[in-house]
Write a protein that holds these residues in place. Structure first.
Motif, PDB file in Angstrom:
ATOM      1  N   ARG A 217       3.409   6.551  -5.077  1.00  0.00           N
ATOM      2  CA  ARG A 217       3.168   6.832  -6.492  1.00  0.00           C
ATOM      3  C   ARG A 217       2.042   7.847  -6.646  1.00  0.00           C
ATOM      4  N   ALA A 218       1.023   7.705  -5.811  1.00  0.00           N
ATOM      5  CA  ALA A 218      -0.101   8.632  -5.904  1.00  0.00           C
ATOM      6  C   ALA A 218       0.303  10.027  -5.462  1.00  0.00           C
ATOM      7  N   SER A 219       1.400  10.147  -4.704  1.00  0.00           N
ATOM      8  CA  SER A 219       1.872  11.467  -4.301  1.00  0.00           C
ATOM      9  C   SER A 219       2.774  12.070  -5.364  1.00  0.00           C
ATOM     10  N   GLY A 220       2.966  11.333  -6.447  1.00  0.00           N
ATOM     11  CA  GLY A 220       3.762  11.860  -7.548  1.00  0.00           C
ATOM     12  C   GLY A 220       5.253  11.785  -7.339  1.00  0.00           C
ATOM     13  N   LEU A 221       5.710  10.979  -6.401  1.00  0.00           N
ATOM     14  CA  LEU A 221       7.160  10.855  -6.198  1.00  0.00           C
ATOM     15  C   LEU A 221       7.787  10.228  -7.442  1.00  0.00           C
TER      16      LEU A 221
ATOM     17  N   ASP B 186       0.802  -1.218   0.000  1.00  0.00           N
ATOM     18  CA  ASP B 186       0.000   0.000   0.000  1.00  0.00           C
ATOM     19  C   ASP B 186       0.839   1.274   0.000  1.00  0.00           C
ATOM     20  N   PHE B 187       1.946   1.263   0.737  1.00  0.00           N
ATOM     21  CA  PHE B 187       2.657   2.534   0.851  1.00  0.00           C
ATOM     22  C   PHE B 187       3.373   2.910  -0.438  1.00  0.00           C
TER      23      PHE B 187
ATOM     24  N   THR C   6      14.226   4.951  -2.167  1.00  0.00           N
ATOM     25  CA  THR C   6      13.958   5.346  -0.779  1.00  0.00           C
ATOM     26  C   THR C   6      12.823   4.533  -0.169  1.00  0.00           C
ATOM     27  N   TYR C   7      11.796   4.246  -0.958  1.00  0.00           N
ATOM     28  CA  TYR C   7      10.634   3.593  -0.382  1.00  0.00           C
ATOM     29  C   TYR C   7      10.712   2.071  -0.491  1.00  0.00           C
TER      30      TYR C   7
ATOM     31  N   ARG D  12      14.717   0.106   0.618  1.00  0.00           N
ATOM     32  CA  ARG D  12      15.070  -0.019   2.037  1.00  0.00           C
ATOM     33  C   ARG D  12      14.201  -1.050   2.739  1.00  0.00           C
ATOM     34  N   ASN D  13      12.932  -1.074   2.382  1.00  0.00           N
ATOM     35  CA  ASN D  13      12.053  -2.069   2.993  1.00  0.00           C
ATOM     36  C   ASN D  13      12.376  -3.472   2.510  1.00  0.00           C
TER      37      ASN D  13
ATOM     38  N   ARG E  80       1.926   2.413  -3.308  1.00  0.00           N
ATOM     39  CA  ARG E  80       0.822   3.041  -4.026  1.00  0.00           C
ATOM     40  C   ARG E  80       0.661   4.498  -3.575  1.00  0.00           C
ATOM     41  N   THR E  81       0.757   4.715  -2.254  1.00  0.00           N
ATOM     42  CA  THR E  81       0.677   6.084  -1.742  1.00  0.00           C
ATOM     43  C   THR E  81       1.795   6.937  -2.324  1.00  0.00           C
TER      44      THR E  81
END
Lengths: 337, 575
Positions: A239-243, A233-234, A251-252, A255-256, A236-237
């Motif tokens: 991507r939806a924030s336009g990063l 989910d994060f 970064t997202y 690392r995870n 998706r968030t």
């Protein structure tokens, strides 16, 4: 953080005590009479008995164990019958050889496997993905001595690019003054560029052999965990924030995704360290693995004991390092500790 | 309308390629949102409401694609826009808030940094003032101590707090359109209220347009100007919130309206008008025995509050662990359940209601207190050995997640037979099968579904399997742990009716654990309201819900979204 490290160290204490007991019992359970071996083939029964008394092998097991622990406390691991050297000295000179080889092998395979796994995960079903699968399967299905021999055959015998597979340094060099025991580092400390190159040349083929073998678990693990993270989910968030894709993946996601990979790395490293006996044999590498096998064949229990103990300590230390690394990457672990 | 809408979707068709061929998730829909307008898209699972929003954002996953139609956002054709143009729009012009806020945030990155990432990406702040801006945003979404929370990780924050962070992320760049995809599902009603009010206030302040995607008609009508109702990829009706609520035109909307539990209706009213009334079987006379079936007295459950106390380090600690290290999940509660009675246990997440039900079920051991079932003290029997006792048969449980509580490798029949094989004493394959079929008929599960695996069943069918399994051994007490929380409203209506019918025919008592007061209102005779491990109020359902004594109960009731234009005519028409 410090508290977590201390706690982890305390958890390591019981396992170390267990290792000491098990190594002691295990070597006593080895077939073959050490005293007879020590006395040589021509010795009389009397001489053998004498040696048995001298080595303390006639005493009850518990007394022998007491003496063993006392010796350990003083850092003594006994004498090797095959090399005639104290085991501690043998291990001190041979461990860095193995460690240098394994560490470099692991670094090389990480440098190849992690990006490969990431590319494969970001483009599932693409050429890169299939390539990753082929390399991984091939690497893990070829035994190390086989890849080792092939590399020697091609790069030394056919092409003449690599030096002879005869240990850590060309015979014209004498080893650099020991600081870390890693020839690459020691030669740099000594300021000897030629020696650095010479030892690097010796390292290339065995390191490649190990790397090819360990690419598979790391690449596959990276791919699987990247895929899982990219579907979460994060992401998706993000991507939806336009990063940007770079931020999302590095970064997202990365690392995870590294968390399970770190665990795999630790396992692969400790596995390689013990299991590179065959590589050491092929390249005449004076490492700890070949040392232990030779001792085992000769019923020489002190080096075997020393080897198992060293490996156990290394394993504990390694796991500690991985836990700390995990804590650095994942804040949730820090709290739980 | 003279002005152009901000977002205009025309003839949108979204297709997914699956192993079984191409599936149409959304087919030829038209949606438009004007500037400053709030639109709700309402539908049950699988209606395509989320897919529509992903299509607008162009974040459909690999298998999905926009097959037809146009999406225009303030004059820009989103379908034709390049990926880098889209990236500039996402987060800056169009933002999204997601369901399950905790999962929607990167678990290992400080929330402050996550907000900074968005600000930096869209050049809303430079490296000097980015931290200040992020803290300012945290303030705007009313996070207490924002300076401190800037350094928090999502796992250190509550669900409601995480949702505020997600809102802060979405509003960071002052977008023109906010899409909120089930923003409050999984949150408590009081949290839902504060989160929704925050969204409404912030969007109104900034003159933003909002699309609220939800399954909850009440929520939609309370907070939105217009409502679009979707069913199976189609739009069935679009109208003002008032019109939808007072005079729904489409049959599906009406069905959805009916199925939504609300004040002033009975269980039967939830079912579709044309539903064939099942002949009510012989109602068992409730036993004259007035002694309660279950008595709970001063029940306490303590947990160690620190994870550290579990670790080996404690072995090396001198002296006993300090007292303060325990946390009371359940703090001395007392209640009883009579024969044939159904009691609702209501409270928000973390109030101890699940802990209470698992203790009565004897899945966990209580720290202290009495649990008496039919005169026998079952609280003292260790949880480990309780499962093998004969008394175990008489208490059964239906779990919240119908999917996760079924073994994926068991067929429906095998799942139902499980308690029979363990405790039922019925021997022989045919006898067990026959019993399963009787049970399936009882719960209204078609017999041909008995040999299917859970993944081949719908949510409602899985719920039926779970209920059949629970009633297989003729229990006297059933513990229902939010049995309908994961179901669509229309399915929930059917399942609730089924539960009521079973209770009447089989003479069972229910302990109904729920966070939804409207559902409790329908099914329960008495209600217990729990907060922070204590019962703050208990009494007959009508009394507690109409004349609550505790402030907390009042707060809970006030938080349930229901539109202010309470329709009077609705009742008359449906009658």
């Amino acid at each position: 953080m410090l508290r977590m490290i201390l706690q982890r160290l305390m958890i390591a204490v019981p396992s170390l005590i267990g290792v000491v007991i098990v190594t002691f019992l295990l070597t006593r359970a080895l077939p073959g009479d050490t005293a007879a071996y020590f006395a040589g083939p021509a010795a009389t029964q009397e001489a053998i008995d004498q040696i048995r008394v001298k080595l303390g092998l006639d005493k009850p097991l518990i007394v022998q164990f007491g003496r063993y622990v006392q010796d350990l406390a003083r850092g003594e691991l006994g004498m090797s019958l095959t090399t005639g050297q104290p085991v501690a000295t043998d291990i001190r000179t041979r461990l860095p050889a193995s460690a240098e080889l394994t560490l470099l092998g692991l670094i090389v395979s990480m440098v190849i496997a992690v990006p490969l796994g990431i590319f494969a995960a970001t483009r599932p079903g693409s050429m890169v993905d299939h390539l990753c699968r082929v390399i991984a399967t091939a690497g893990v299905s070829l035994p190390v001595f086989f890849t080792g021999l092939i590399l020697v055959y091609v790069f030394y015998y056919l092409l003449g690019l690599a030096p002879a597979p005869l240990g850590r340094l060309d015979i014209f060099f004498s080893p650099p003054p020991q600081v870390t025991g890693f020839f690459l580092i020691d030669s740099l400390i000594a300021g000897d560029g030629d020696m650095f190159l010479a030892s690097l040349k010796q390292l290339i083929l065995p390191v490649l052999t190990l790397a090819i073998f360990s690419i598979a678990p790391i690449a596959r693990m990276t791919r699987a965990s990247m895929l899982a993270v990219l579907a979460s989910d994060f992401i998706r968030t993000a991507r939806a924030s336009g990063l940007s894709p770079k931020t999302v993946i590095v970064t997202y996601a990365f690392r995870n995704a590294m968390l399970p990979v770190i665990t795999t790395l630790g396992m692969v490293f400790s596995f390689l360290l013990g299991a590179n006996v065959l590589v050491e044999k092929v390249f005449a590498w004076p490492g700890i693995g070949s040392y232990a096998v030779e001792a085992l064949v000769a019923s020489d229990f002190a080096p075997v004991q020393g080897f198992v103990l060293t490996m156990a300590v290394m394993y504990v230390v390694l796991n500690l390092l991985i836990d700390i690394l995990y804590g650095v990457v994942d804040p949730r672990v820090r709290i739980e500790a | 309308m003279t002005t152009l809408p901000l977002l205009d979707i025309r003839d949108l068709t979204v297709e997914f390629s699956t192993r079984r061929g191409i599936v149409c998730a959304v087919e030829r829909i038209d949606v438009s949102v004007g500037k400053g307008e709030t639109l709700a898209i309402v539908g049950e699972s699988g209606s395509g409401k989320s897919v529509t929003s992903y299509a607008v954002m162009r974040i459909l996953d690999r298998a999905g694609c926009i097959a037809e139609g146009t999406i225009t956002f303030s004059g820009i054709d989103l379908r034709a826009a390049s990926e880098s143009d889209m990236r500039n729009l996402r987060g800056r012009e169009i933002s999204m808030i997601f369901q399950n806020p905790r999962a929607a945030l990167n678990p290992i990155r400080k929330v402050g940094h996550q907000i900074e990432d968005v600000l930096m990406q869209h050049a809303q702040a430079g490296s000097q003032d980015v931290t200040a801006k992020a803290i300012e945003l945290l303030e705007q979404v009313r996070i207490a101590r924002p300076r401190e929370r800037y350094h928090a990780y999502p796992f250190e924050l509550s669900g409601g707090m995480c949702q505020r962070i997600v809102i802060a992320l979405a509003l960071a760049c002052r977008p023109q359109l906010l899409i909120a995809d089930e923003p409050t599902t999984g949150l408590d009603v009081t949290t839902q209220k504060t989160v929704m009010e925050l969204v409404v206030e912030l969007t109104r302040q900034r003159g933003m347009s909002t699309i609220l995607i939800t399954h909850d008609l009440g929520l939609a009508a309370t907070y939105c100007d217009r409502v679009t109702v979707m069913e199976k990829g189609h739009i069935v009706e679009t109208a003002t919130a008032r019109a939808i609520f007072t005079a729904p035109e489409h049959a599906y909307t009406r069905r959805l309206m009916r199925a939504t539990p609300r004040p002033g209706v009975s269980l039967r009213d939830l079912l579709p008008e044309d539903a064939i009334a099942r002949p009510t079987a012989q109602v068992l006379p409730i036993a004259a025995d007035k002694t309660p079936l279950l008595v709970v007295e001063k029940l306490v459950k303590e947990y160690p509050s620190q994870g550290a106390s579990r670790s080996l380090a404690n072995l090396f600690r001198r002296g006993p662990a300090p007292e303060s290290e325990t946390f009371r999940a359940v703090d001395g509660i007392s209640f009883s359940i009579g024969r044939g009675e159904s009691v609702g246990l209501v409270g928000e997440s973390g109030c101890g209601k699940s802990t209470t039900s698992t203790m009565i079920m004897r899945l966990t051991d209580a720290t202290s207190g009495l649990i008496q079932f039919d005169g026998a003290d079952i609280g003292t029997i260790p949880a480990k050995s309780f499962a093998r006792l004969a008394i175990r048969k008489r208490i059964q449980m239906v779990f919240q997640d119908a999917t996760d509580s079924l073994n994926p490798r068991f067929t429906a029949a095998r799942a139902i037979a499980d308690p029979i094989l363990r405790l039922g004493g019925i021997k022989g394959r045919n006898a067990v099968r026959a019993r399963c079929e009787v049970l399936a008929r009882q719960v209204g599960l078609p017999l041909d579904l008995l040999d299917r695996f859970p993944h081949q069943l719908s949510g409602g069918q899985k719920a039926r399997v779970g209920i059949a399994r629970a009633i297989a051994l003729h229990p006297e007490l059933m513990i229902l742990d939010e049995p309908t929380a994961a179901l669509d409203v229309s399915v929930q209506a059917v399942v609730l009716n089924l539960l009521q019918e079973l209770k009447e025919t089989l003479g069972m008592s229910y302990l109904f654990v729920s966070h939804d007061l409207n559902v409790v209102r329908l099914l329960c005779d008495r209600v217990l309201v729990m907060r922070a491990g204590r019962i703050v109020e208990q009494g007959p359902t009508n009394q507690v819900l109409h004349a609550p004594e505790a402030d907390y109960t009042r707060e809970l009731l006030a938080a349930i979204p229901h539109p202010t234009f309470e329709p009077e005519s609705n009742h008359a028409r449906s009658a």
